[in-house]
Design an enzyme around this catalytic site. Structure first.
Site, PDB file in Angstrom:
ATOM      1  N   CYS A   1      98.201   5.462  42.699  1.00  0.00           N
ATOM      2  CA  CYS A   1      97.162   6.496  42.771  1.00  0.00           C
ATOM      3  C   CYS A   1      97.687   7.769  43.421  1.00  0.00           C
ATOM      4  O   CYS A   1      98.762   7.798  44.018  1.00  0.00           O
ATOM      5  CB  CYS A   1      95.971   5.997  43.609  1.00  0.00           C
TER       6      CYS A   1
ATOM      7  N   CYS B   1      92.517   9.652  45.768  1.00  0.00           N
ATOM      8  CA  CYS B   1      91.783   8.696  44.925  1.00  0.00           C
ATOM      9  C   CYS B   1      90.567   8.143  45.665  1.00  0.00           C
ATOM     10  O   CYS B   1      90.632   7.793  46.844  1.00  0.00           O
ATOM     11  CB  CYS B   1      92.690   7.551  44.498  1.00  0.00           C
TER      12      CYS B   1
ATOM     13  N   CYS C   1      91.734   7.956  39.326  1.00  0.00           N
ATOM     14  CA  CYS C   1      92.269   9.262  39.746  1.00  0.00           C
ATOM     15  C   CYS C   1      93.265   9.835  38.758  1.00  0.00           C
ATOM     16  O   CYS C   1      93.657  11.000  38.879  1.00  0.00           O
ATOM     17  CB  CYS C   1      92.905   9.156  41.130  1.00  0.00           C
TER      18      CYS C   1
END
Length: 354
Positions: free
Chosen positions: A35, A39, A69
């Protein structure tokens, strides 16, 4: 640009600091997802976080992009390759040609092959094989038989898993005895939590992963396995895949990242290949006895031969022979020492794959 310090990265993830997006990425070993710092996904436990400078380094270590994300957003080349990877995952049980994938990507087949391999360390075909193997491992948990698992994973036949020579899952005794004649094998060494590790690869995949006390003894072991091959130290410009593969395996051993699904160039008798292929299906955190492995490959009378095949495995960790124990639950043998076997099993019990 270098990454922030680990303390700063952990603070940024905890605060979901959007200003840090693009400076680094973090992976979560329990989900296999990576991520951006901002996120909004549920926070992971700090000990399960791993940090990476780029999208490519995260993906080459076995993590996939977070759908929430979307860390590859705004990176057109990488995003396009990620879409191809997702297409392969969604259609892993189908016959996918390089030409078909290239048309989807809007690239020529040769350019897609180069770009995909540069980004992820393996070819689109090897990636599909890895996805199928993951499905196979999952199916083994859910199916009543190995045969059912093979077909449900999309392999199409027993030979795709156990014996198709063109996929390097089998070798005649004559070829095996050739000792790598006419081949070029690149190799490199790296220090890991298990000590010094050497990895070597042919143009088809990893053919050697071993551990030792010094580079000289590891090189001697490589020469003994492939006495007639041309061995070359791997400079990054000539063998970037090997460097990426070593980095991914080192992260798995030293940091608990997911075990990378790398292309393997296995060399052995038909029986050894059958054993090694089955070992690839054993999930992290699980163990079997030599007798159980023999029964699973429909050779219940070949317990000693199974133990011998495990002992002759030359691709440590990637072919997880450390997950096979004696019938009484004791460790049994291990080519690279029982302390390393115990350390691998303890680490896998601590961070099992969900």
């Amino acid at each position: 640009m270098s990454m922030p310090s680990e303390r700063e990265m952990r603070e940024a993830v905890a605060a979901r600091d959007e200003s840090r997006d693009g400076q680094f990425f973090y992976g979560v070993i329990t989900t296999g997802v990576f991520c951006q710092p901002s996120c909004s996904a549920r926070p992971a436990r700090p000990e399960n976080l791993r940090f990476f400078p780029t999208v490519e380094s995260a993906m080459s270590s076995g993590f996939r992009p977070c759908k929430r994300c979307q860390p590859t957003e705004g990176l057109p080349r990488v995003a396009r390759l990620v879409e191809i990877a997702r297409h392969i995952e969604a259609h892993a049980d189908e016959r996918l040609t390089l030409a078909d994938l290239a048309e989807i990507a809007g690239l020529s087949p040769s350019r897609l092959q180069r770009a995909f391999k540069a980004a992820f360390g393996i070819s689109p075909k090897a990636y599909q094989d890895a996805v199928r193997m993951r499905h196979f491992k999952r199916s083994l948990k859910e199916s009543d038989s190995v045969t059912e698992a093979i077909f449900s994973a999309g392999f199409g036949s027993m030979s795709r898993v156990y014996g198709e020579a063109s996929r390097n899952i089998g070798m005649t005794p004559k070829a095996y005895r050739a000792g790598g004649a006419g081949e070029v094998i690149a190799y490199a060494c790296r220090t890991t939590a298990l000590g010094l590790m050497a990895m070597a690869a042919t143009g088809k995949g990893v053919c050697f992963v071993q551990f030792g006390d010094d580079e000289a003894s590891l090189l001697d072991a490589l020469k003994a396995e492939f006495p007639h091959a041309e061995l070359r130290v791997s400079p990054a410009q000539d063998a970037p895949e090997l460097d990426a593969w070593m980095d991914a395996l080192d992260r798995h051993i030293s940091q608990g990242a997911p075990r990378p699904e790398l292309p393997l160039d296995m060399r052995g008798t038909a029986f050894q290949m059958k054993v090694w292929q089955f070992l690839l299906s054993i999930q992290e955190g699980d163990v079997l006895s030599y007798a159980e492995v023999a029964a699973k490959i429909d050779r219940p009378d070949a317990v000693r031969a199974v133990a011998s095949a495990c002992a002759r495995n030359r691709i440590g960790v990637l072919i997880p022979c450390h997950r096979v124990l004696r019938g009484d639950g004791s460790l049994g043998g291990y080519r690279w020492g029982l302390e390393r076997k115990r350390a691998l099993l303890d680490a896998e019990r601590e961070h099992p794959v969900e």
